[in-house]
Motif scaffolding. Structure first.
Motif, mmCIF file in Angstrom:
data_model
loop_
_atom_site.group_PDB
_atom_site.id
_atom_site.type_symbol
_atom_site.label_atom_id
_atom_site.label_comp_id
_atom_site.label_asym_id
_atom_site.label_seq_id
_atom_site.Cartn_x
_atom_site.Cartn_y
_atom_site.Cartn_z
ATOM 1 N N LEU A 192 8.062 -29.017 21.951
ATOM 2 C CA LEU A 192 8.976 -30.059 21.660
ATOM 3 C C LEU A 192 9.579 -30.773 23.024
ATOM 4 O O LEU A 192 9.375 -31.937 23.055
ATOM 5 C CB LEU A 192 10.298 -29.323 20.953
ATOM 6 C CG LEU A 192 11.407 -30.470 20.438
ATOM 7 C CD1 LEU A 192 10.733 -31.611 19.454
ATOM 8 C CD2 LEU A 192 12.489 -29.810 19.855
ATOM 9 N N PHE A 243 6.561 -32.517 24.694
ATOM 10 C CA PHE A 243 5.898 -33.726 24.117
ATOM 11 C C PHE A 243 7.112 -34.904 23.925
ATOM 12 O O PHE A 243 6.433 -36.039 23.746
ATOM 13 C CB PHE A 243 5.402 -33.304 22.519
ATOM 14 C CG PHE A 243 4.144 -32.620 22.876
ATOM 15 C CD1 PHE A 243 2.849 -32.959 23.477
ATOM 16 C CD2 PHE A 243 4.127 -31.231 22.335
ATOM 17 C CE1 PHE A 243 1.760 -32.364 23.603
ATOM 18 C CE2 PHE A 243 2.776 -30.503 22.585
ATOM 19 C CZ PHE A 243 1.668 -31.054 23.180
ATOM 20 N N CYS A 244 8.117 -34.294 23.656
ATOM 21 C CA CYS A 244 9.393 -35.430 23.683
ATOM 22 C C CYS A 244 9.778 -36.318 25.024
ATOM 23 O O CYS A 244 10.353 -37.016 24.955
ATOM 24 C CB CYS A 244 10.657 -34.910 23.000
ATOM 25 S SG CYS A 244 10.138 -34.738 21.084
ATOM 26 N N ILE A 251 11.514 -34.714 27.132
ATOM 27 C CA ILE A 251 12.864 -34.292 27.384
ATOM 28 C C ILE A 251 12.996 -32.926 28.316
ATOM 29 O O ILE A 251 12.225 -32.162 28.069
ATOM 30 C CB ILE A 251 13.970 -34.471 26.155
ATOM 31 C CG1 ILE A 251 13.418 -33.561 25.106
ATOM 32 C CG2 ILE A 251 14.101 -35.833 25.672
ATOM 33 C CD1 ILE A 251 14.027 -33.482 23.917
ATOM 34 N N PRO A 252 13.995 -32.966 29.027
ATOM 35 C CA PRO A 252 15.124 -33.623 29.405
ATOM 36 C C PRO A 252 14.836 -34.672 30.072
ATOM 37 O O PRO A 252 13.900 -34.671 30.880
ATOM 38 C CB PRO A 252 16.142 -32.405 29.857
ATOM 39 C CG PRO A 252 15.550 -31.282 30.088
ATOM 40 C CD PRO A 252 14.292 -31.606 29.588
ATOM 41 N N ASP A 253 15.553 -35.946 29.855
ATOM 42 C CA ASP A 253 15.391 -37.024 30.855
ATOM 43 C C ASP A 253 16.718 -38.063 30.445
ATOM 44 O O ASP A 253 16.494 -38.809 29.487
ATOM 45 C CB ASP A 253 14.197 -37.869 30.224
ATOM 46 C CG ASP A 253 14.001 -39.233 31.169
ATOM 47 O OD1 ASP A 253 14.765 -39.503 32.085
ATOM 48 O OD2 ASP A 253 13.112 -40.091 30.760
ATOM 49 N N ILE A 254 17.747 -37.667 31.232
ATOM 50 C CA ILE A 254 18.879 -38.396 30.926
ATOM 51 C C ILE A 254 18.909 -39.740 31.761
ATOM 52 O O ILE A 254 19.984 -40.242 31.357
ATOM 53 C CB ILE A 254 20.079 -37.408 31.515
ATOM 54 C CG1 ILE A 254 20.136 -37.101 32.976
ATOM 55 C CG2 ILE A 254 20.184 -36.059 30.674
ATOM 56 C CD1 ILE A 254 21.263 -36.344 33.326
ATOM 57 N N THR A 314 25.536 -36.657 27.365
ATOM 58 C CA THR A 314 24.556 -37.051 28.006
ATOM 59 C C THR A 314 23.532 -35.893 28.435
ATOM 60 O O THR A 314 22.387 -35.742 28.314
ATOM 61 C CB THR A 314 24.759 -37.995 29.236
ATOM 62 O OG1 THR A 314 25.497 -39.257 28.875
ATOM 63 C CG2 THR A 314 23.562 -38.520 30.035
ATOM 64 N N LEU A 336 20.175 -34.290 26.139
ATOM 65 C CA LEU A 336 18.872 -34.217 26.928
ATOM 66 C C LEU A 336 18.245 -35.585 27.050
ATOM 67 O O LEU A 336 16.895 -35.685 27.329
ATOM 68 C CB LEU A 336 17.802 -33.280 26.274
ATOM 69 C CG LEU A 336 18.421 -31.846 26.186
ATOM 70 C CD1 LEU A 336 17.569 -31.046 25.135
ATOM 71 C CD2 LEU A 336 18.815 -31.098 27.199
ATOM 72 N N GLY A 337 18.874 -36.715 26.850
ATOM 73 C CA GLY A 337 18.214 -37.941 26.756
ATOM 74 C C GLY A 337 17.508 -38.391 25.632
ATOM 75 O O GLY A 337 16.652 -39.011 25.831
ATOM 76 N N ARG A 390 8.003 -41.627 19.047
ATOM 77 C CA ARG A 390 7.443 -40.252 19.502
ATOM 78 C C ARG A 390 8.203 -39.041 19.373
ATOM 79 O O ARG A 390 7.850 -38.067 19.015
ATOM 80 C CB ARG A 390 6.772 -40.678 20.864
ATOM 81 C CG ARG A 390 5.674 -41.380 21.149
ATOM 82 C CD ARG A 390 4.920 -41.339 22.344
ATOM 83 N NE ARG A 390 3.862 -42.568 22.024
ATOM 84 C CZ ARG A 390 2.629 -42.357 21.735
ATOM 85 N NH1 ARG A 390 2.381 -40.994 21.448
ATOM 86 N NH2 ARG A 390 1.855 -43.232 21.791
ATOM 87 N N ASN A 391 9.673 -39.405 19.798
ATOM 88 C CA ASN A 391 10.755 -38.406 19.797
ATOM 89 C C ASN A 391 10.757 -37.634 18.037
ATOM 90 O O ASN A 391 10.499 -36.489 17.989
ATOM 91 C CB ASN A 391 12.114 -38.738 20.008
ATOM 92 C CG ASN A 391 12.381 -39.008 21.390
ATOM 93 O OD1 ASN A 391 13.214 -39.215 21.796
ATOM 94 N ND2 ASN A 391 11.376 -38.415 22.479
ATOM 95 N N HIS A 395 7.309 -35.632 16.929
ATOM 96 C CA HIS A 395 7.256 -34.387 17.362
ATOM 97 C C HIS A 395 8.593 -33.511 16.988
ATOM 98 O O HIS A 395 8.390 -32.142 16.872
ATOM 99 C CB HIS A 395 7.162 -34.239 18.986
ATOM 100 C CG HIS A 395 5.813 -34.831 19.504
ATOM 101 N ND1 HIS A 395 4.827 -34.545 19.080
ATOM 102 C CD2 HIS A 395 5.734 -36.014 20.308
ATOM 103 C CE1 HIS A 395 3.868 -35.437 19.631
ATOM 104 N NE2 HIS A 395 4.642 -36.479 20.545
ATOM 105 N N ALA A 436 8.177 -29.842 14.984
ATOM 106 C CA ALA A 436 8.819 -28.960 15.506
ATOM 107 C C ALA A 436 9.799 -28.166 14.507
ATOM 108 O O ALA A 436 9.989 -26.934 14.407
ATOM 109 C CB ALA A 436 9.361 -29.039 16.847
#
Lengths: 170, 449
Positions: A114, A117-118, A120-123, B194, B198-199, B205-206, B209, B213
């Motif tokens: 997860l 593919f997403c 993340i983390p990307d803050i 924040t 995890l952004g 797309r978020n 998946h 999941a």
């Protein structure tokens, strides 16, 4: 997304959003759609097919199954002690360990899949993202070059965007 | 064009407004509650410290009842933990909409109850600093734990349950924390949300998946619901103690766990609903559905109690027969009849529909059921051990203030986590409630999820 500009359309309705997506797709531009909830209509339109997360999950589950049985069997062989007249390698007793490890590693791998593919983390700040997208608005963010901005803005407005804005720094 | 909005329906915005309002700076009541919980934790910590310094003898254990209040508490809290995953995972797979408004609370309850349950094997060890002996690692004598023992299965089952439940809980929280981040007013909250979101942005797309999941997490968590309490029941059923050695134990324990867990969700949801004005999100229909679940599991548990007595009689085994005579007529009969009243008799009131939606009645009943389920574990563990095979080895259990202090501490420990959680993270699922609302559309027929 490619392009030095991000044009963002904020939508109140899902049907306006899908209309905007179809227009952007027809222009062959890169885009992202933001929504406060998952939506099949948007999903089928933008990322059809099944998520590859399932392969990661399957790999984790099989790894866990093998690991659980291997742990119990190899440890028992390393220290062979008969208990309650059971075999040293007592498979029925080890099923629980194998079963729990299957679920444990399957779950952990799913989490890793997860995150991967997403992306993340990307803050860090996402160009075009608007806090209203986690509230009650849908968003279509289109990446384009400066000369395409007016055409994209017009397309989003015609589709029913409440507000259209341009962001820098893609 | 007509929009698909309706003025009476809850809107996306109202869900955000209502739930995120819970995260605003707390009032005096919240601090009083937190201090009460911390005081209980202090009592528990002092009791445990006393036990460590003076030995396990101070805990009221005496031969033959070496599994006393601590293991009773352990099974009770694992049982409480159980229903959170039932509500979040199993009911998710069955697409039961009533779960949406309460599942976050149930999941939080699961994680915090497992954290509470996990303390008791450590406390029960006497020398908790040796807990790592249960971990599968080669020590200097190349001794490995016995993988054929249900006690080790329990270590694997409860650890897996904690990991998967916590993962499921945290993954479910991510989109809602992002919603909190987008409205955070203070720097502390902004940074906290924040980092913990995890952004997350809710991009196409978020979600793609994420939903895949989430389904897999639910599919993994569902067999865990069955396996964890089955494994806990095998701690008992695989021994030959009269009253424990029964094949009915796994389904009996699973049903009992769901029964007590749903009751605890009601105990937590009712004050929360009142305190934060969540009446439009946690509706009377939600309580009606939970009441039906309680009624069904009460029936299963009552049937299991009756079956135990029948099997003791039918087996013609002297020791089993004596054990099941001792429970209702022996020196601890008050615990037995208390259990019967709380778990079998009291829930029958839920056959009346008006009772299933009467919040006051439900709250009292949920407390009664929690007491009853604690007594059930007391009866299984202490009564069985008190009357083993040899009369000369029979004994009794004397609760000491250490047992009571640590039991109070456990409730404080659990309450402390819940109190902190409801003020720092969304205690009601924003995204999932929105999912069952009509999608805003100009024309009807859009937006199935």
């Amino acid at each position: 997304m490619r392009g030095s500009k991000a044009v963002t359309g904020v939508f109140k309705y899902i049907d306006d959003t899908t209309k905007a997506v179809k227009r952007v797709q027809a222009e062959n531009l890169e885009y992202k759609v933001y929504s406060p909830v998952p939506n099949h209509e948007i999903e089928e339109l933008t990322v059809p097919g099944k998520s590859p997360v399932r392969f990661v999950t399957g790999t984790g589950a099989v790894t866990g199954l093998v690991f659980g049985f291997a742990l119990a069997i190899l440890c028992s062989l390393d220290y062979p002690m008969r208990v309650s007249a059971k075999d040293v390698v007592s498979v029925p007793g080890f099923v629980v360990i194998g079963y729990e490890c299957t679920i444990l590693l399957g779950g952990i791998f799913t989490l890793l899949g997860l995150l991967h593919f997403c992306r993340i983390p990307d803050i860090f700040r996402k160009p075009g993202y608007d806090p209203r997208f986690s509230d009650d608005r849908f968003g279509v963010v289109v990446g384009c070059e400066p000369q395409q901005v007016d055409r994209v803005k017009a397309a989003l407005s015609e589709a029913g965007a409440e507000e259209v804005s341009v962001d820098e720094g893609l | 064009m007509n929009s698909h909005d309706s003025s009476n329906e809850v809107t996306y915005k109202e869900v955000n407004d209502t739930v995120l309002r819970m995260l605003e700076p707390p009032g005096a009541g919240w601090y009083v509650l937190l201090c009460a919980c911390l005081a209980c934790v202090g009592i528990g910590a002092a009791s445990w410290t006393h036990q460590i310094m003076n030995g396990m003898g101070d805990a009221g254990k005496s031969h033959p009842i070496m599994w006393g209040a601590y293991i009773t508490n352990f099974v009770f809290w694992v049982g409480i933990a159980h229903s959170g995953t039932l509500i979040s995972a199993v009911l998710y797979l069955f697409r039961a909409h009533f779960r949406m408004s309460i599942y976050r609370l149930a999941e939080a309850m699961t994680v915090f109850a497992v954290l509470t349950a996990g303390l008791f094997p450590l406390i029960h060890l006497g020398r908790p600093w040796f807990f790592y002996w249960l971990m599968p690692y080669p020590n200097q004598r190349t001794l490995w734990p016995n993988f054929r023992s249900p006690l080790l299965w329990d270590v694997f089952a409860v650890s897996t349950y904690l990991t998967i439940s916590a993962t499921f809980f945290i993954v479910g929280l991510i989109p809602d924390i992002a919603a909190a981040r987008d409205r955070a007013k203070t720097t502390f909250r902004k940074v906290l949300y924040t980092l913990t979101s995890l952004g997350w942005t809710g991009s196409n797309r978020n979600w793609k998946h994420y939903t895949a999941a989430y389904l897999f997490f639910a599919a993994f968590a569902t067999p865990l619901v069955v396996s964890v309490h089955s494994v806990v029941s095998w701690d008992f059923a695989m021994s030959i103690v009269p009253g424990w050695h029964a094949t009915i134990f796994p389904p009996y324990f699973v049903a009992g766990a769901i029964f007590s867990g749903v009751a605890m969700v009601i105990t937590l949801a009712i004050p929360l609903r009142k305190a934060f004005g969540l009446e439009r999100l946690i509706t009377a229909d939600n309580f009606d559905a939970m009441s039906k679940l309680i009624l069904a599991t009460s029936g299963i548990v009552s049937y299991a109690y009756a079956t135990e007595f029948y099997m003791a009689w039918y087996s013609n085994n002297t020791f089993e027969r004596y054990q099941f005579w001792f429970r209702p007529f022996g020196e601890m009969k008050v615990a037995f009849w208390g259990m019967v009243f709380c778990n079998c008799v009291a829930p029958q009131i839920l056959w009346i529909k008006s009772m299933r939606t009467n919040i006051g009645v439900l709250f009292v009943l949920s407390l009664i059921i929690n007491v009853g389920m604690w007594l059930e574990r007391f009866n299984i563990i202490l009564q069985s051990l008190a009357r083993d095979y040899i009369p000369s080895a029979w004994g009794a259990y004397n609760f000491s203030w250490i047992d009571v202090g640590i039991t109070i501490g456990a409730f404080g420990w659990f309450g402390m986590y819940m109190t902190l959680f409801i003020k720092f993270f969304p205690a009601v699922a924003i995204t999932e409630i929105k999912e069952i609302l009509p999608v805003p559309a100009r024309q009807a027929g859009h937006g199935g999820h």
